[in-house]
Design a protein around this motif. Sequence first.
Motif, PDB file in Angstrom:
ATOM      1  N   GLU A 119       0.636  -1.061   0.135  1.00 30.71           N
ATOM      2  CA  GLU A 119       0.097   0.003  -0.088  1.00 30.71           C
ATOM      3  C   GLU A 119       0.926   1.206  -0.077  1.00 30.71           C
ATOM      4  OE1 GLU A 119      -2.630  -0.466   3.405  1.00 30.71           O
ATOM      5  OE2 GLU A 119      -3.716  -2.194   2.406  1.00 30.71           O
ATOM      6  N   TYR A 120       2.072   1.093   0.597  1.00 32.26           N
ATOM      7  CA  TYR A 120       3.038   2.438   0.674  1.00 32.26           C
ATOM      8  C   TYR A 120       4.369   2.012   0.117  1.00 32.26           C
ATOM      9  CZ  TYR A 120      -0.781   3.104   4.320  1.00 32.26           C
ATOM     10  OH  TYR A 120      -1.886   3.323   4.750  1.00 32.26           O
ATOM     11  N   PRO A 121       4.316   1.604  -1.128  1.00 27.48           N
ATOM     12  CA  PRO A 121       5.840   1.085  -1.733  1.00 27.48           C
ATOM     13  C   PRO A 121       6.803   2.307  -1.831  1.00 27.48           C
ATOM     14  CG  PRO A 121       4.071   1.206  -3.542  1.00 27.48           C
ATOM     15  CD  PRO A 121       3.492   1.458  -2.015  1.00 27.48           C
ATOM     16  N   HIS A 122       6.491   3.615  -1.991  1.00 27.83           N
ATOM     17  CA  HIS A 122       7.236   4.643  -2.131  1.00 27.83           C
ATOM     18  C   HIS A 122       7.830   5.045  -1.038  1.00 27.83           C
ATOM     19  CE1 HIS A 122       4.921   4.763  -6.046  1.00 27.83           C
ATOM     20  NE2 HIS A 122       6.298   4.919  -6.550  1.00 27.83           N
ATOM     21  N   LEU A 123       6.981   5.244  -0.016  1.00 26.33           N
ATOM     22  CA  LEU A 123       7.698   5.595   1.250  1.00 26.33           C
ATOM     23  C   LEU A 123       8.412   4.590   2.097  1.00 26.33           C
ATOM     24  CD1 LEU A 123       7.487   7.291   3.967  1.00 26.33           C
ATOM     25  CD2 LEU A 123       5.431   6.384   4.569  1.00 26.33           C
ATOM     26  N   ASN A 124       7.662   3.352   1.734  1.00 24.05           N
ATOM     27  CA  ASN A 124       8.807   2.145   2.347  1.00 24.05           C
ATOM     28  C   ASN A 124      10.020   2.048   1.856  1.00 24.05           C
ATOM     29  OD1 ASN A 124       6.888   1.526   4.207  1.00 24.05           O
ATOM     30  ND2 ASN A 124       5.864   0.080   2.902  1.00 24.05           N
ATOM     31  N   MET A 125      10.279   2.191   0.583  1.00 24.14           N
ATOM     32  CA  MET A 125      11.438   2.326  -0.282  1.00 24.14           C
ATOM     33  C   MET A 125      12.472   3.243   0.214  1.00 24.14           C
ATOM     34  SD  MET A 125      12.477   2.876  -4.143  1.00 24.14           S
ATOM     35  CE  MET A 125      12.225   4.267  -4.089  1.00 24.14           C
ATOM     36  N   ALA A 126      11.942   4.291   0.618  1.00 23.51           N
ATOM     37  CA  ALA A 126      12.818   5.452   1.272  1.00 23.51           C
ATOM     38  C   ALA A 126      13.099   5.266   2.579  1.00 23.51           C
ATOM     39  CB  ALA A 126      11.762   7.038   1.140  1.00 23.51           C
ATOM     40  N   SER A 127      12.063   4.672   3.502  1.00 25.84           N
ATOM     41  CA  SER A 127      12.521   4.051   4.675  1.00 25.84           C
ATOM     42  C   SER A 127      13.536   3.342   4.872  1.00 25.84           C
ATOM     43  CB  SER A 127      11.107   3.600   5.576  1.00 25.84           C
ATOM     44  OG  SER A 127      10.270   4.532   5.373  1.00 25.84           O
ATOM     45  N   GLU A 128      13.624   2.330   3.872  1.00 24.72           N
ATOM     46  CA  GLU A 128      14.910   1.554   3.618  1.00 24.72           C
ATOM     47  C   GLU A 128      16.413   2.336   3.728  1.00 24.72           C
ATOM     48  OE1 GLU A 128      14.767  -2.416   2.103  1.00 24.72           O
ATOM     49  OE2 GLU A 128      12.469  -2.465   1.831  1.00 24.72           O
ATOM     50  N   ASP A 167      24.014  -2.179  -0.863  1.00 24.31           N
ATOM     51  CA  ASP A 167      22.679  -2.715  -0.977  1.00 24.31           C
ATOM     52  C   ASP A 167      21.864  -1.424  -1.739  1.00 24.31           C
ATOM     53  OD1 ASP A 167      20.391  -4.161  -0.150  1.00 24.31           O
ATOM     54  OD2 ASP A 167      20.070  -2.505   1.100  1.00 24.31           O
ATOM     55  N   ALA A 168      22.351  -0.201  -1.592  1.00 28.31           N
ATOM     56  CA  ALA A 168      21.275   0.815  -2.094  1.00 28.31           C
ATOM     57  C   ALA A 168      21.083   0.775  -3.557  1.00 28.31           C
ATOM     58  CB  ALA A 168      22.200   2.031  -1.752  1.00 28.31           C
ATOM     59  N   PRO A 169      22.019   0.654  -4.534  1.00 22.34           N
ATOM     60  CA  PRO A 169      21.819   0.584  -5.812  1.00 22.34           C
ATOM     61  C   PRO A 169      20.753  -0.405  -6.318  1.00 22.34           C
ATOM     62  CG  PRO A 169      24.056   0.653  -5.636  1.00 22.34           C
ATOM     63  CD  PRO A 169      23.391   0.290  -4.147  1.00 22.34           C
ATOM     64  N   ASN A 170      20.654  -1.687  -5.295  1.00 27.27           N
ATOM     65  CA  ASN A 170      19.773  -2.746  -5.873  1.00 27.27           C
ATOM     66  C   ASN A 170      18.291  -2.354  -5.256  1.00 27.27           C
ATOM     67  OD1 ASN A 170      22.007  -4.059  -6.756  1.00 27.27           O
ATOM     68  ND2 ASN A 170      22.464  -5.060  -4.687  1.00 27.27           N
ATOM     69  N   LEU A 171      18.081  -1.481  -4.406  1.00 25.05           N
ATOM     70  CA  LEU A 171      16.845  -1.023  -3.856  1.00 25.05           C
ATOM     71  C   LEU A 171      15.728  -0.646  -4.838  1.00 25.05           C
ATOM     72  CD1 LEU A 171      15.577  -1.140  -1.004  1.00 25.05           C
ATOM     73  CD2 LEU A 171      16.121   1.046  -0.750  1.00 25.05           C
ATOM     74  N   ALA A 172      16.153   0.238  -5.824  1.00 24.48           N
ATOM     75  CA  ALA A 172      15.250   0.669  -7.092  1.00 24.48           C
ATOM     76  C   ALA A 172      14.430  -0.745  -7.678  1.00 24.48           C
ATOM     77  CB  ALA A 172      15.662   1.753  -7.758  1.00 24.48           C
ATOM     78  N   ALA A 173      15.445  -1.521  -8.071  1.00 21.89           N
ATOM     79  CA  ALA A 173      15.165  -2.731  -8.853  1.00 21.89           C
ATOM     80  C   ALA A 173      14.311  -3.498  -8.008  1.00 21.89           C
ATOM     81  CB  ALA A 173      16.397  -3.347  -9.446  1.00 21.89           C
ATOM     82  N   THR A 174      14.737  -3.573  -6.855  1.00 28.35           N
ATOM     83  CA  THR A 174      13.787  -4.610  -6.024  1.00 28.35           C
ATOM     84  C   THR A 174      12.490  -3.987  -5.919  1.00 28.35           C
ATOM     85  OG1 THR A 174      15.639  -5.252  -4.920  1.00 28.35           O
ATOM     86  CG2 THR A 174      13.677  -5.548  -3.851  1.00 28.35           C
TER      87      THR A 174
END
Length: 382
Positions: A96-105, A318-325
Motif C-alpha cells: 500500500e505504501y511502496p514509495h515511502l517504504n523504499m525511502a524508509s529502507e 545494497d542501495a543500488p539494488n533497492l530501486a530494482a527490488t
Amino acid sequence: MPSTRNLITAVALAAGALVSTLASAQTTLRYAVGFPTGAAPESAKIYADAVKQYTNNTVNLRVYDLSLLNLAEMSSGLKQGLADIGYVLTPYTPAEYPHLNMASELSMLLALENDTSGKAGMAFGGALAEFIFTKCPECNADFARQNQVFTSTGGSSPYMLLCTKPISTAADLKGARLRAGGAAWARWARQVGATPVSMPGNEIFEAMKQKVVECSIQSAPELSGLNLKEVTTDITPGVPGGTFSGATTNINRDVWRKLTEDQRRGMLRAGTVMGAQVTYRYYVYAKRDVEQAVAKGAKLHQPDAEMLKVSRAAIEADAPNLAATYAKQHNVKRGDELIAAMRPLLTKWTQLVAPINSAEALADLYWNEVYSKVDVKVHGLQ
C-alpha cells in the motif's frame, strides 16, 4: 424604538446563535495509536494538547491507545473511517505504501555519515518528511489511495546488536544468527556473512534465551520494551545502524477536506510535535536502557575498524539494488530518482539536528524547515 424587553431578547438570541456557531465550529477527532504503552501513546497525549493549541481550540482529539484499532488494522481502519487519525506503520502493509517504504529502507545510509551522536532518528524524521512533502508525489498518491493524508513522521533511535555473546569483529558476524526486523537489516546480515532470522517481536526474548538467535538487530529501547535486558549479555552499538521509520500520523482524507485552512495548518504544526516527541523519546530511552543493561552486567563492545568497513560496504552495495527490488515487487517507476533525491537530505538533516537538545527544539526545527512551507490549500486535496 424597540422596547427594553425586545432588546434583551434580541441580544440573548444573538448570543445563543454565536454560542451555537462556536460549538459547531469545534470538532472532536478519534486518534487511534495501536500501542498499549511506550513512546507513541505517551507522545499522543502531548500531541492532543498541541492540536487544541494550534487549532485555537477548534479541534479536540480523543486518543485511543490500542482500544480502537491495533497496528495491523490501522491502515484499513483509517481508510474506512473507523478512526479519524491513525498512527500508521507503513511497513506493515508494504504493497500500500511502496514509495515511502523504499525511502524508509534508506535509513541504513545514515550509518555512513560518521555520526555517533545517537540522533539518527531525528535526522531521518526530518529528511523523510521533507522527502514526502517536496520530492515524492508518488508517496502522497499512495496515501490518497488509502483515503489518507500524511501529516507527520519520525524515527527510532539507531539499530544495534543486542546479543548473547560478544560481537566486535567481522569474523564474529560470520554464521551468526541475527533476528532482523526488516528487509534492509536482513539483507545487511546476509552481506556480512550472518544468517538473518525473521520472527515477531514477542518471540525475540525466548529465542535469545534459548540461543535460537545470538543477537537481535534492534533499537536500544527494546531492552525494556521487549524486556530484552533480561537476556542480553553483550551490546554492540554502531552497527548496523539505520532506524525504524515509516511510522506516520495520517488523517482520514474525508476528514481533512472538511477542515478549514487554519485547522489544516494547525494539524501540521501539531504533527511536528507528535513526530518530535516520539523521536526524542526514543533517543532518551536508548541512552537510559543501555545504561540500565550495563548496570545489570551487560558488556559494551565497539566494532573494530574491519567490522565497520565490512558493514558500511554492505550498506553501500545494497542501495543500488533497492530501486530494482521495488520496481519488481511493487512496480515503483522512479526508484533511482527518488533514492538520489533522498541521499542529500540525510546529510543535510544529520547536520541540522546536531545541536538539538529537546523535543520542543526538534519540533520547532521540523516546523521551520519543512512543515511550515506546506501549502494547505493543495496538500491532501488533489
